[in-house]
Design a protein around this motif. Structure first.
Motif, PDB file in Angstrom:
ATOM      1  N   GLY A   1       0.983  -1.162  -0.040  1.00  0.00           N
ATOM      2  CA  GLY A   1      -0.108  -0.070   0.052  1.00  0.00           C
ATOM      3  C   GLY A   1       0.726   1.139   0.031  1.00  0.00           C
ATOM      4  O   GLY A   1       0.409   2.119  -0.582  1.00  0.00           O
ATOM      5  N   SER A   2       1.969   1.224   0.873  1.00  0.00           N
ATOM      6  CA  SER A   2       2.637   2.553   0.934  1.00  0.00           C
ATOM      7  C   SER A   2       3.633   2.822  -0.298  1.00  0.00           C
ATOM      8  O   SER A   2       3.395   3.968  -1.031  1.00  0.00           O
ATOM      9  N   LEU A   3       4.033   1.546  -1.154  1.00  0.00           N
ATOM     10  CA  LEU A   3       4.729   1.976  -2.448  1.00  0.00           C
ATOM     11  C   LEU A   3       3.543   2.339  -3.483  1.00  0.00           C
ATOM     12  O   LEU A   3       3.850   3.509  -4.195  1.00  0.00           O
ATOM     13  N   THR A   4       2.669   1.861  -3.573  1.00  0.00           N
ATOM     14  CA  THR A   4       1.596   2.154  -4.602  1.00  0.00           C
ATOM     15  C   THR A   4       0.977   3.409  -4.610  1.00  0.00           C
ATOM     16  O   THR A   4       1.062   4.324  -5.445  1.00  0.00           O
ATOM     17  N   LEU A   5       0.897   3.949  -3.222  1.00  0.00           N
ATOM     18  CA  LEU A   5       0.229   5.158  -3.272  1.00  0.00           C
ATOM     19  C   LEU A   5       1.440   6.252  -3.053  1.00  0.00           C
ATOM     20  O   LEU A   5       1.007   7.360  -3.703  1.00  0.00           O
ATOM     21  N   ASN A   6       2.459   5.855  -2.702  1.00  0.00           N
ATOM     22  CA  ASN A   6       3.572   6.938  -2.858  1.00  0.00           C
ATOM     23  C   ASN A   6       3.769   7.220  -4.435  1.00  0.00           C
ATOM     24  O   ASN A   6       4.015   8.280  -4.961  1.00  0.00           O
TER      25      ASN A   6
ATOM     26  N   VAL B   1      10.662   2.846   2.463  1.00  0.00           N
ATOM     27  CA  VAL B   1      10.044   3.514   1.350  1.00  0.00           C
ATOM     28  C   VAL B   1      10.704   4.829   1.173  1.00  0.00           C
ATOM     29  O   VAL B   1      10.793   5.482   2.284  1.00  0.00           O
ATOM     30  N   GLN B   2      10.338   5.301  -0.103  1.00  0.00           N
ATOM     31  CA  GLN B   2      11.328   6.648  -0.217  1.00  0.00           C
ATOM     32  C   GLN B   2      10.628   7.515   0.532  1.00  0.00           C
ATOM     33  O   GLN B   2       9.526   7.781   0.560  1.00  0.00           O
ATOM     34  N   LYS B   3      11.805   8.257   1.094  1.00  0.00           N
ATOM     35  CA  LYS B   3      11.263   9.446   1.862  1.00  0.00           C
ATOM     36  C   LYS B   3      11.583  10.921   1.250  1.00  0.00           C
ATOM     37  O   LYS B   3      12.540  10.761   0.834  1.00  0.00           O
TER      38      LYS B   3
END
Length: 356
Positions: A97-102, A354-356
């Motif tokens: 979810g984090s990767l996709t939304l980012n 996850v890229q910040k």
């Protein structure tokens, strides 16, 4: 300055510069992939899936060639018990979810707004941690959160006035911040499930993500659209995709390296200074013009994050009581008991990020 001190300074400068280079490059590469250079079809899920595939392939390759040529590099093997561990599955779901939304957020915003768009990650982290541990948030921490909130809304107002942001960009930014904060909490549980091996955590998590992502890639028709497009045979597309996968794997290791050679406080300062530099580079490269209030919004966000980092630094220092070793105790063991990391057995762990 002695030779040892010079080497230490150059080593710190090299690690910080490497972190900045990899982190900024990753954001620009992701923006390139998501900004329509390879057709108007949304590829956000496919890109995330491909990055997980690259991570698994790199770790497997390192382990395979390490055993083949006896480099002494040990890569943990995948096992069903860890793969199907409930905490690992929860981590992989939040990671997806984090990767996709980012990626969706980055598709709808400019790189110069990236810092503000993801600023709520800290607020969500504080909120969820306080609820889980049932702790009262101090006034100083609340003040740092208010600075971030003010900066966020000032930034949105200025971006909206210039017509460079959409409602979906704001929504995806908030959702990406929430899932990133949730992912950070599950990472700690995932480390326990992997026996403290952060390399195994990265391996298992990306393997799970690769498998879980695939039905989404198929159901959204992103793979079939790319396969039937003229860009499928474009070497530059696969070069940028592979580069993004390698960079997303490296960023976690380099972050741990930066903390090891500096400190957690310096790491936070480096992150925010890097974000400001990234913003300036994006503005210059894209020839953007920002208002005074837009810069005020950025200043509020960075000030809030740095204030919170400083408060946590003081809190950790005040709560850490170092026990002095007696003549019968081994000094290194005492340092380890008090939370200090010394020696090769206590190296900072690698944590995929996850890229910040």
């Amino acid at each position: 300055m002695s030779g040892d001190k010079k080497r230490s300074v150059f080593k710190v400068m090299g690690v910080v510069l490497l972190y900045w280079t990899v982190s900024i490059s990753l954001v620009f590469v992701m923006k390139h992939l998501l900004s329509g250079h390879y057709g108007n079809q949304d590829l956000s899920i496919f890109i995330s899936w491909y990055q997980s595939c690259v991570t698994v392939a790199v770790i497997f390759g390192v382990g395979f060639f390490g055993r083949l040529f006896r480099f002494g590099i040990e890569v943990p093997r995948l096992d069903a018990e860890t793969i199907f561990n409930p905490d690992m599955l929860a981590l992989s779901l939040t990671f997806i979810g984090s990767l996709t939304l980012n990626n969706l957020m980055l598709k709808h915003i400019g790189i110069s707004f990236y810092q503000i768009a993801r600023s709520f990650t800290l607020i969500f982290t504080i909120g969820m941690t306080s609820c889980m541990l049932r702790q009262i948030v101090s006034l100083k921490v609340t003040f740092s959160c208010l600075l971030i909130v003010c900066g966020f809304f000032i930034g949105i107002d200025q971006e909206e006035a210039s017509g460079s942001i959409t409602a979906w960009g704001c929504i995806y930014g908030l959702l990406a911040s929430f899932t990133c904060a949730l992912c950070g909490i599950y990472f700690k549980k995932g480390e326990a499930a992997c026996g403290g091996s952060s390399l195994k955590l990265a391996y298992v998590n990306n393997f799970n993500s690769m498998v879980m992502f695939f039905p989404l890639v198929i159901s959204t028709n992103q793979l079939s659209h790319l396969y039937n497009s003229e860009f499928f045979s474009d070497p530059s597309l696969w070069m940028f995709l592979t580069f993004s996968g390698v960079m997303s794997l490296l960023i976690g290791w380099i972050s741990a390296l930066q903390i090891r050679y500096t400190s957690p406080m310096t790491h936070h300062i480096s992150i925010n200074t890097k974000s400001l530099t990234q913003t300036l580079i994006a503005i210059v490269v894209n020839n953007e013009h920002k208002t005074f209030m837009w810069w005020v919004g950025n200043l509020f966000v960075i000030s809030g994050i740095l204030t919170y980092s400083y408060l946590k630094y003081k809190e950790q220092n005040s709560s850490r009581v170092v026990k002095m070793p007696s003549a019968s105790e081994e000094p290194m063991n005492v340092y380890r008991q008090n939370g200090f990391k010394v020696g090769p057995d206590d190296e900072l762990s690698f944590r995929p990020s996850v890229q910040k």
